[in-house]
Structure formats: structure tokens, C-alpha cells
Scaffold this motif. Structure first.
Motif, PDB file in Angstrom:
ATOM      1  N   TYR A  40      47.635  44.464  28.159  1.00 56.35           N
ATOM      2  CA  TYR A  40      47.226  43.070  28.367  1.00 56.35           C
ATOM      3  C   TYR A  40      47.587  42.679  29.794  1.00 56.35           C
ATOM      4  CZ  TYR A  40      46.917  42.175  23.269  1.00 56.35           C
ATOM      5  OH  TYR A  40      46.572  42.187  21.940  1.00 56.35           O
ATOM      6  N   TYR A  56      46.234  36.190  32.867  1.00 54.80           N
ATOM      7  CA  TYR A  56      45.280  35.340  33.585  1.00 54.80           C
ATOM      8  C   TYR A  56      45.744  33.906  33.362  1.00 54.80           C
ATOM      9  CZ  TYR A  56      42.129  39.381  33.824  1.00 54.80           C
ATOM     10  OH  TYR A  56      41.573  40.612  34.070  1.00 54.80           O
ATOM     11  N   GLY A  57      46.374  33.308  34.336  1.00 55.21           N
ATOM     12  CA  GLY A  57      46.908  31.947  34.162  1.00 55.21           C
ATOM     13  C   GLY A  57      47.960  31.947  33.081  1.00 55.21           C
ATOM     14  N   GLU A 112      47.297  32.952  29.938  1.00 49.63           N
ATOM     15  CA  GLU A 112      46.747  33.731  28.842  1.00 49.63           C
ATOM     16  C   GLU A 112      46.829  35.230  29.119  1.00 49.63           C
ATOM     17  OE1 GLU A 112      43.358  32.237  26.036  1.00 49.63           O
ATOM     18  OE2 GLU A 112      42.497  32.981  27.899  1.00 49.63           O
ATOM     19  N   VAL A 141      45.239  38.746  28.404  1.00 48.80           N
ATOM     20  CA  VAL A 141      43.915  39.243  28.009  1.00 48.80           C
ATOM     21  C   VAL A 141      43.985  40.762  27.852  1.00 48.80           C
ATOM     22  CG1 VAL A 141      41.475  39.419  28.670  1.00 48.80           C
ATOM     23  CG2 VAL A 141      42.777  37.345  29.212  1.00 48.80           C
ATOM     24  N   GLU A 179      42.980  44.247  28.209  1.00 50.57           N
ATOM     25  CA  GLU A 179      42.086  44.917  29.165  1.00 50.57           C
ATOM     26  C   GLU A 179      41.558  46.218  28.578  1.00 50.57           C
ATOM     27  OE1 GLU A 179      41.259  43.960  32.279  1.00 50.57           O
ATOM     28  OE2 GLU A 179      42.623  42.296  32.587  1.00 50.57           O
ATOM     29  N   LYS A 209      43.035  37.803  23.190  1.00 51.17           N
ATOM     30  CA  LYS A 209      43.595  36.794  24.099  1.00 51.17           C
ATOM     31  C   LYS A 209      44.787  36.159  23.402  1.00 51.17           C
ATOM     32  CE  LYS A 209      39.419  35.753  26.619  1.00 51.17           C
ATOM     33  NZ  LYS A 209      38.384  34.785  26.960  1.00 51.17           N
ATOM     34  N   PHE A 217      46.525  39.393  40.182  1.00 48.07           N
ATOM     35  CA  PHE A 217      47.208  38.791  39.042  1.00 48.07           C
ATOM     36  C   PHE A 217      48.426  38.039  39.537  1.00 48.07           C
ATOM     37  CE2 PHE A 217      44.811  42.300  37.332  1.00 48.07           C
ATOM     38  CZ  PHE A 217      44.197  41.719  36.231  1.00 48.07           C
TER      39      PHE A 217
END
Ligand code: SME
Length: 153
Positions: free
Chosen positions: A35, A38-39, A41, A43, A45, A57, A148
Motif C-alpha cells: 500500500y 496518498y494524502g 489514504e 492505496v 498498489e 483503500k 509520495f
């Protein structure tokens, strides 16, 4: 870990290969995923396992994955049935390990998450190995991973 992981053409390709090799070479790894943050969250991959997870997510702070993110630390759970913060992906999972991927400044930017169908499957050797792997991936794809930017910690 196979040299091929570090020779992969991108971070995502390396992450996928790492998940496949972990499962293939270590029989107690039922599912392996990477994972990225992103901000606020996480995610999913790349992953390898018999089943896909619904949790592609995950909010920071939620579940064991979110805990590792907030506290920027590894999380090892011997029996997920006794861990209230656990978010179930698979009925058969009994133990889980989550290891941060950190950028060069040591900030949390993602994680390697592995599930096992065995109780207490993950030991200090798994932790040391996954930390080493996370470190190698992070160094090898340092530039790619600059995207990131951690929103916290
Ligand atoms: N069990 C995790 C969710 C991810 S799945 O294991 C793939 C958690 O508690 O955060």
C-alpha cells in the motif's frame, strides 16, 4: 530476495515481484501487498494471493494498516481475532505483519502488508527481512517515491 526485484523497471513492478516471491518462497505468507500513502489514504498498489481484498483503500488510522501509518512503525499481530483494531480482509487470516516503507527522511510513505492463515506466523526474522526489503525498495526507487509526500508524521 531475488536480485530481479531490484532490477525491476519501476517501483510498482518491483513491489509486484516482491509480493509474488514472498508468497512463493515462504509458505506461511498467504497474502502479500504493498500500500502507498496518498494524502490521508493508503492505496493498494500491488499484491499477490489467492483472493483479492475489498480493502484497496484504507484511511490512515483505520485497521492495522492505518495504525502502522499513523505511528510510523511495524505492527505484528499473532492472532487477529484478539485484535480489535484489525480490519478483516479474508476469513482465513490468523496473523498479520505490516512494515512501513519510509522515504530518505524516515517519513512513512507506504507499507508492506502480509497475512498468514497460521496463528503467530510472523517472527523477528520476518520483521527484519521485510524491514530490509522496504529499505532496499525505498533506496532503489528514491526519486520515483519522492512523489509520495507524507501529509503527516
Ligand atoms: N487487515 C488489514 C487490512 C488489509 S488486508 O489484510 C489485505 C488491516 O487491519 O488494516
Amino acid at each position: 530476495m531475488d536480485r530481479a526485484v531490484l532490477d525491476a523497471p519501476s517501483f510498482r513492478a518491483a513491489a509486484k515481484l516482491a509480493c509474488v516471491i514472498l508468497r512463493k518462497e515462504l509458505s506461511h505468507y498467504t497474502w502479500a501487498g504493498v500500500y502507498m500513502l496518498y494524502g490521508q489514504e493508503l492505496v493498494l498498489e500491488e499484491w499477490d494471493g489467492e483472493h483479492a481484498t475489498q480493502h484497496t483503500k484504507i484511511r490512515v488510522g483505520r485497521g492495522l494498516c492505518g495504525l502502522a501509518a499513523v505511528e510510523n512503525r511495524a505492527v505484528v499481530v499473532k492472532d487477529v481475532r484478539e485484535e480489535p483494531r484489525y480490519v478483516a480482509c479474508f476469513q482465513s487470516t490468523r496473523s498479520e505483519i505490516v512494515v512501513p516503507v519510509r522515504n530518505v527522511q524516515g517519513k512513512f510513505i507506504g507499507e508492506i502488508d502480509c497475512d498468514s492463515d497460521e496463528i503467530g506466523a510472523f517472527h523477528a526474522t520476518d520483521l527484519a527481512f521485510l524491514e530490509w526489503l522496504a529499505d532496499r525498495l525505498s533506496q532503489r526507487w528514491r526519486r520515483e517515491l519522492e512523489a509520495f509526500a507524507p501529509a503527516f508524521s
